[in-house]
Every structure is written in C-alpha cells, then in structure tokens.
Design a protein around this motif. Structure first.
Motif, PDB file in Angstrom:
ATOM      1  N   ASP A   1       9.680   1.911   0.382  1.00  0.00           N
ATOM      2  CA  ASP A   1      10.238   3.050  -0.354  1.00  0.00           C
ATOM      3  C   ASP A   1       9.578   4.331   0.137  1.00  0.00           C
ATOM      4  N   VAL A   2      10.319   5.432   0.013  1.00  0.00           N
ATOM      5  CA  VAL A   2       9.807   6.765   0.315  1.00  0.00           C
ATOM      6  C   VAL A   2       9.997   7.600  -0.938  1.00  0.00           C
ATOM      7  N   ASN A   3       8.910   7.927  -1.610  1.00  0.00           N
ATOM      8  CA  ASN A   3       8.962   8.635  -2.886  1.00  0.00           C
ATOM      9  C   ASN A   3       8.645  10.112  -2.699  1.00  0.00           C
TER      10      ASN A   3
ATOM     11  N   LEU B   1      12.493  15.352   6.744  1.00  0.00           N
ATOM     12  CA  LEU B   1      12.736  14.467   5.607  1.00  0.00           C
ATOM     13  C   LEU B   1      14.079  13.748   5.728  1.00  0.00           C
ATOM     14  N   ASP B   2      15.121  14.477   6.134  1.00  0.00           N
ATOM     15  CA  ASP B   2      16.437  13.848   6.280  1.00  0.00           C
ATOM     16  C   ASP B   2      16.409  12.736   7.315  1.00  0.00           C
ATOM     17  N   GLN B   3      15.644  12.935   8.387  1.00  0.00           N
ATOM     18  CA  GLN B   3      15.537  11.892   9.412  1.00  0.00           C
ATOM     19  C   GLN B   3      14.777  10.680   8.898  1.00  0.00           C
ATOM     20  N   VAL B   4      13.780  10.919   8.074  1.00  0.00           N
ATOM     21  CA  VAL B   4      13.038   9.790   7.495  1.00  0.00           C
ATOM     22  C   VAL B   4      13.957   8.942   6.629  1.00  0.00           C
ATOM     23  N   GLN B   5      14.846   9.604   5.869  1.00  0.00           N
ATOM     24  CA  GLN B   5      15.745   8.874   4.988  1.00  0.00           C
ATOM     25  C   GLN B   5      16.847   8.154   5.765  1.00  0.00           C
ATOM     26  N   SER B   6      17.374   8.794   6.801  1.00  0.00           N
ATOM     27  CA  SER B   6      18.538   8.246   7.501  1.00  0.00           C
ATOM     28  C   SER B   6      18.162   7.312   8.648  1.00  0.00           C
ATOM     29  N   ASN B   7      16.978   7.495   9.249  1.00  0.00           N
ATOM     30  CA  ASN B   7      16.577   6.686  10.403  1.00  0.00           C
ATOM     31  C   ASN B   7      15.436   5.742  10.054  1.00  0.00           C
TER      32      ASN B   7
ATOM     33  N   LYS C   1       5.385   9.997  -0.376  1.00  0.00           N
ATOM     34  CA  LYS C   1       4.529   8.832  -0.582  1.00  0.00           C
ATOM     35  C   LYS C   1       5.272   7.612  -0.047  1.00  0.00           C
ATOM     36  N   VAL C   2       4.721   7.025   0.987  1.00  0.00           N
ATOM     37  CA  VAL C   2       5.376   5.918   1.681  1.00  0.00           C
ATOM     38  C   VAL C   2       4.744   4.601   1.234  1.00  0.00           C
ATOM     39  N   GLU C   3       5.592   3.694   0.800  1.00  0.00           N
ATOM     40  CA  GLU C   3       5.132   2.370   0.373  1.00  0.00           C
ATOM     41  C   GLU C   3       5.434   1.368   1.484  1.00  0.00           C
ATOM     42  N   THR C   4       4.394   0.706   1.995  1.00  0.00           N
ATOM     43  CA  THR C   4       4.542  -0.183   3.145  1.00  0.00           C
ATOM     44  C   THR C   4       4.096  -1.600   2.808  1.00  0.00           C
TER      45      THR C   4
ATOM     46  N   ALA D   1       0.841  -1.201   0.000  1.00  0.00           N
ATOM     47  CA  ALA D   1       0.000   0.000   0.000  1.00  0.00           C
ATOM     48  C   ALA D   1       0.869   1.242   0.000  1.00  0.00           C
ATOM     49  N   GLN D   2       0.314   2.333  -0.524  1.00  0.00           N
ATOM     50  CA  GLN D   2       0.965   3.642  -0.517  1.00  0.00           C
ATOM     51  C   GLN D   2       0.070   4.639   0.211  1.00  0.00           C
ATOM     52  N   GLN D   3       0.677   5.441   1.055  1.00  0.00           N
ATOM     53  CA  GLN D   3      -0.061   6.495   1.724  1.00  0.00           C
ATOM     54  C   GLN D   3       0.768   7.775   1.750  1.00  0.00           C
ATOM     55  N   ASP D   4       0.093   8.893   1.678  1.00  0.00           N
ATOM     56  CA  ASP D   4       0.753  10.197   1.725  1.00  0.00           C
ATOM     57  C   ASP D   4       1.016  10.594   3.169  1.00  0.00           C
ATOM     58  N   ALA D   5       2.126  11.279   3.376  1.00  0.00           N
ATOM     59  CA  ALA D   5       2.472  11.793   4.696  1.00  0.00           C
ATOM     60  C   ALA D   5       3.248  13.087   4.517  1.00  0.00           C
TER      61      ALA D   5
END
Length: 297
Positions: A172-174, A136-142, A93-96, A80-84
């Motif tokens: 993925d984080v798009n 955003l940087d924390q989402v990518q790195s952590n 757009k986060v794919e879980t 699934a994909q959801q916006d955050a």
C-alpha cells in the motif's frame, strides 16, 4: 557364585566392551541425518569444513562438529512501513513485504549477523531511492514496474549473503489527510473537465449528423430533379421524333390533348358548379376530335 562369575566375565572383556562403546559413539557422532528443509554447516577447529545437504552425511568424529543448522524454507519479513518523498515533494508511507530463502548457508553464517534486519534496512533504502525518482501519479500508476525494480536491486544487494529474494511487494501507498484532500479535489476537477469535453463532443457530433442529414436531403432533391429533367427530356425527344415522323399534326394533337386534359381538371375541381368555356376551348375540342378521327383512319 553368580556374582563372582559376572565380575570375572566383565573383567576379562572390559576392553572389548569399552571398544564397542567407543565404536558406537564414533558412529553416532560421525553420521549426520539432515532433514530436507535444512542444511548443516560443519566446522573443524573453528574453520568451515563442509555444508551438509539433506540425507545421510558422514563427518570426522571429535574433529568436525555441526556449528549451524540453517533452514532453507522461504521466510517472510514482518510487514514494514517507511517514509519516502516523491519528486513533486509528496510525503508517502510505503508498506512493503519481502519473502526470501537462504541458498548458501556458508555465506549467510559468516558474512551477516542479523539477516532479517539487514534485508529490511536494504529494502527501506531502495524503496526511498526509487520513489524519490518518480512523481506521485507515477507511483500510483506504475506500481508493477516499481516492484520489479525494487526486487531486482534487493536481489543484487543480498546476493553476497547467500540469500535469494523470491518476492518483494508494495502492499500500500498511504498519504496524509491534506494530500488526500488535494488529490480528491484534483480528481473531481478532472471528472468535471471530462464531462464538459464529453458534452461538447456530443453537441459537435449532433451538428455533424444534422449537417449530414441536410446534405443527404439536398442530394436526394437534386437527384429527383435530375430524374424529372431526364423524364421531361425523354418525353420531349419522343414528341420531337413523332413530329419528325408524322409532321405538324402530331404536335397539334398533343396541344389539343393537353387543352382537353386541362379543361377536365377544371371541371372536376371542388366548388365548381358552373363553367364558362371560351370559344377557343370549344375549337380545341373540335380540333382534337378531328385529329383523333384522322389518326383512327
């Protein structure tokens, strides 16, 4: 005659035959074999009676019935994909992907209607909430930390449904194109800054090494001068001791010897064909010769 005999035999044993059929039906309805991958929920008059585990189980025929057959195998929700929105106002757009299994079928059957939809909605809400606390940087790195927090919260939310969440992954984080372009520009600027810092550090190191080399050379020159001074001091001490032991003749001998060495050096020089010696120089040869004769005696 055979027909009459068969009819008479059946007529006399109809009760026994009916009883045998009834016993077979009772055994058939009372024995339940449950596969290893399933659990069966048994109801009696519409109420929960028992949960049958794998193997042979017995229920009360005509009173109990198997109302639900629940698979306990691990299941995967559709990706699934959801916006955050992050704290720095970036839309992602986060794919879980979520894996779960049913551990307590009695809760799953009587507390939730659509398990997959309920878990998907819960995961979407938790993902939005957690990403909304981070930049955003924390989402990518952590990402590993974020996945752990999402897994814990999802597990706590679905525990009342008799479900165990085995895995919850962020695949993925798009980002949209504008955000991607801005991030790429920022990345290039950061790379240029690092290159300038590296170049400046290299120049600084080169200056430090050059200064160290000059300091080392100065130390070596000073050390050589000190050794030369020590040698001269030692030679002066030897001469002083010789004068002290042998009197003024030793000093005269040294002076005459130096004069002879100096004249020899002048005579051997390049381009010197004719040498004019002063009278004092001849006297120095004579004095040195006399002193040598005196030392030989």
């Amino acid at each position: 005659m055979n027909s009459n005999f068969l009819g008479t035999l059946i007529g006399d044993n109809v009760v026994m035959i009916a009883l045998a059929i009834f016993i077979i039906v009772v055994i058939t309805r009372g024995v339940r074999i449950v596969p290893q991958s399933e659990k069966h929920v048994v109801e009696r008059f519409g109420r929960l009676r028992a949960v049958l585990g794998p193997g042979i189980n017995f229920i009360v025929p005509f009173l109990d019935r198997v109302a639900h057959k629940i698979s306990v195998l691990e299941r995967q929700l559709p990706t699934a994909q959801q916006d955050a929105i992050t704290t720095d106002n970036v839309l992602v757009k986060v794919e879980t992907s979520v894996f779960y299994r049913i551990t307590e079928p009695e809760k799953t059957v009587y507390r939730i209607r659509d398990v997959d939809a309920a878990i998907a909605t819960t995961v979407a809400g938790i993902v939005r909430s957690e990403i909304g606390k981070m930049e955003l940087d924390q989402v990518q790195s952590n990402r590993n930390q974020l996945i752990g927090q999402i897994r814990e919260q999802v597990a706590a939310m679905v525990d009342d449904w008799g479900i165990e969440v085995t895995r919850a992954e962020i695949l993925d984080v798009n980002l949209d194109e504008a955000t991607r372009a801005a991030m790429m520009q920022q990345l290039n600027a950061e790379r240029a800054r690092r290159a300038q810092v590296t170049e400046a550090e290299g120049k600084k190191r080169a200056v430090e090494l050059s200064a160290d080399a000059e300091l080392y050379a100065a130390e070596q020159v000073a050390k050589a001068r000190r050794i030369t001074a020590d040698a001269e001091a030692y030679a002066t001490g030897v001469v002083s001791q010789a004068i002290k032991d042998n009197g003024i003749e030793a000093a005269q001998y040294q002076v005459a010897l130096k004069q002879v060495e100096a004249l020899s050096a002048v005579a051997t020089g390049a381009g010197k064909q004719t040498i004019l010696l002063p009278t004092a120089a001849l006297d120095a040869f004579g004095d040195a010769f006399k002193l040598l004769q005196g030392r030989a005696k």
